[in-house]
Each structure stands twice: as structure tokens, then as C-alpha cells.
Motif scaffolding. Structure first.
Motif, mmCIF file in Angstrom:
data_model
loop_
_atom_site.group_PDB
_atom_site.id
_atom_site.type_symbol
_atom_site.label_atom_id
_atom_site.label_comp_id
_atom_site.label_asym_id
_atom_site.label_seq_id
_atom_site.Cartn_x
_atom_site.Cartn_y
_atom_site.Cartn_z
ATOM 1 N N LYS A 49 -0.429 -6.120 3.069
ATOM 2 C CA LYS A 49 -0.695 -5.151 2.000
ATOM 3 C C LYS A 49 -2.156 -4.723 2.015
ATOM 4 C CE LYS A 49 2.673 -7.514 -0.819
ATOM 5 N NZ LYS A 49 2.798 -8.490 -1.890
ATOM 6 N N PRO B 196 -2.869 -0.476 2.468
ATOM 7 C CA PRO B 196 -2.809 -0.341 1.009
ATOM 8 C C PRO B 196 -2.011 0.867 0.516
ATOM 9 C CG PRO B 196 -5.015 0.139 1.812
ATOM 10 C CD PRO B 196 -4.237 -0.385 2.969
ATOM 11 N N PHE C 57 1.649 0.091 0.431
ATOM 12 C CA PHE C 57 2.024 -0.782 -0.680
ATOM 13 C C PHE C 57 1.986 -0.030 -2.008
ATOM 14 C CE2 PHE C 57 1.069 -4.010 -3.953
ATOM 15 C CZ PHE C 57 2.326 -4.617 -3.933
ATOM 16 N N SER D 211 5.102 1.758 -2.388
ATOM 17 C CA SER D 211 6.164 0.826 -2.756
ATOM 18 C C SER D 211 6.134 0.536 -4.252
ATOM 19 C CB SER D 211 6.009 -0.470 -1.951
ATOM 20 O OG SER D 211 7.014 -1.380 -2.281
ATOM 21 N N GLY E 195 -1.394 -1.428 -7.280
ATOM 22 C CA GLY E 195 -1.211 -1.462 -5.835
ATOM 23 C C GLY E 195 -2.468 -1.837 -5.068
ATOM 24 N N PRO F 269 -2.833 -7.075 -3.912
ATOM 25 C CA PRO F 269 -3.027 -7.833 -2.670
ATOM 26 C C PRO F 269 -4.296 -8.697 -2.688
ATOM 27 C CG PRO F 269 -2.397 -5.582 -2.176
ATOM 28 C CD PRO F 269 -2.672 -5.642 -3.650
ATOM 29 N N GLY G 277 8.878 -4.835 -0.658
ATOM 30 C CA GLY G 277 7.438 -4.647 -0.538
ATOM 31 C C GLY G 277 6.691 -5.974 -0.579
ATOM 32 N N GLY H 293 4.768 -6.460 2.787
ATOM 33 C CA GLY H 293 4.285 -5.258 3.448
ATOM 34 C C GLY H 293 5.108 -4.936 4.679
#
Length: 124
Positions: A22, A26, A29, A32, A48, A52, A99, A102
Motif C-alpha cells: 500500500k 498509494p 489503495f 480501493s 488511504g 498504510p 485491498g 495491496g
């Protein structure tokens, strides 16, 4: 070596492994996160981008025994947010990629992904 220690290091490693893809992608993600449709507007981007990094830090804290109770509680909060998001998606009939890892590993949201996170929460 105690079972608690083994679980702590294993779960910490799992959070790190799930965070790295992720962090490397980025935008993927964030997209997602948007597909879940749970957060308003820009909060999708904030969540988002932040998640991570938080996952990585919490995973490292668990793995290396840094503030282990705080790290465990933070992990529980993260897992709760994942379970809520996945349960909502299932109830809405959304056919979403989890997700969770990733690009490293793809799986659809459903009872198995929810059960996995509930088991991880119970282990914490």
C-alpha cells in the motif's frame, strides 16, 4: 519463547507485510478505499494515505515490542475498522477486492476475510 510473544511478532509482521504494498502504490489503495463508499469526499484520501503508515508503525511496534499494549490496542482499532468496512460491503452486496495486501495478494471481500480479521483480533 512464549505463545504471546510468537503471536505478537507474527501479527506485527502481518501488519508490516500488508502495509508495504500500500505504501508503494498509494493511489491504488486510495481507490480501493473509495470503492467501499464509507467515507465522505476527501476523508477517503486521508484514510488511504494514513492507513498504510499507521499499519507499518503498529506492525513494527508489535514486532519489536515497543509499547506492546498500545500497539495491540491500535491493532484492534485497525482490525475493527476493517471488519466494519468489509461487513458493510457484504451487506450492500458489493463485489469488492479486499485491498488488504495491496497488489501483493488479492481476494474478494466476504465471510472468509471478515472471519480472518476477527480471528486476528481475538489473538490480540
Amino acid at each position: 519463547m512464549t505463545l504471546a510473544f510468537v503471536l505478537q511478532v507474527t501479527l506485527g509482521g502481518l501488519f508490516i507485510v500488508s502495509a508495504v504494498p500500500k505504501l508503494l502504490s498509494p493511489r491504488l489503495f486510495i481507490e480501493s478505499v473509495r470503492k467501499y463508499g464509507l467515507l465522505p469526499g476527501r476523508l477517503n484520501d486521508v484514510y488511504g494515505w494514513a492507513l498504510p503508515s499507521v499499519q507499518f508503525i503498529v506492525g513494527a511496534a508489535l514486532t519489536f515490542g515497543i509499547l506492546p499494549r498500545f500497539a495491540a490496542l491500535s491493532s484492534l482499532a485497525l482490525l475493527a475498522s476493517f471488519v466494519i468496512a468489509m461487513t458493510t460491503a457484504v451487506r450492500r452486496g458489493q463485489n469488492l477486492d479486499c485491498g488488504c495486501f495491496g497488489l501483493l495478494y488479492r481476494e474478494k471481500v466476504g465471510p472468509p476475510t471478515i472471519a480472518r480479521d476477527l480471528v486476528l483480533a481475538a489473538l490480540l
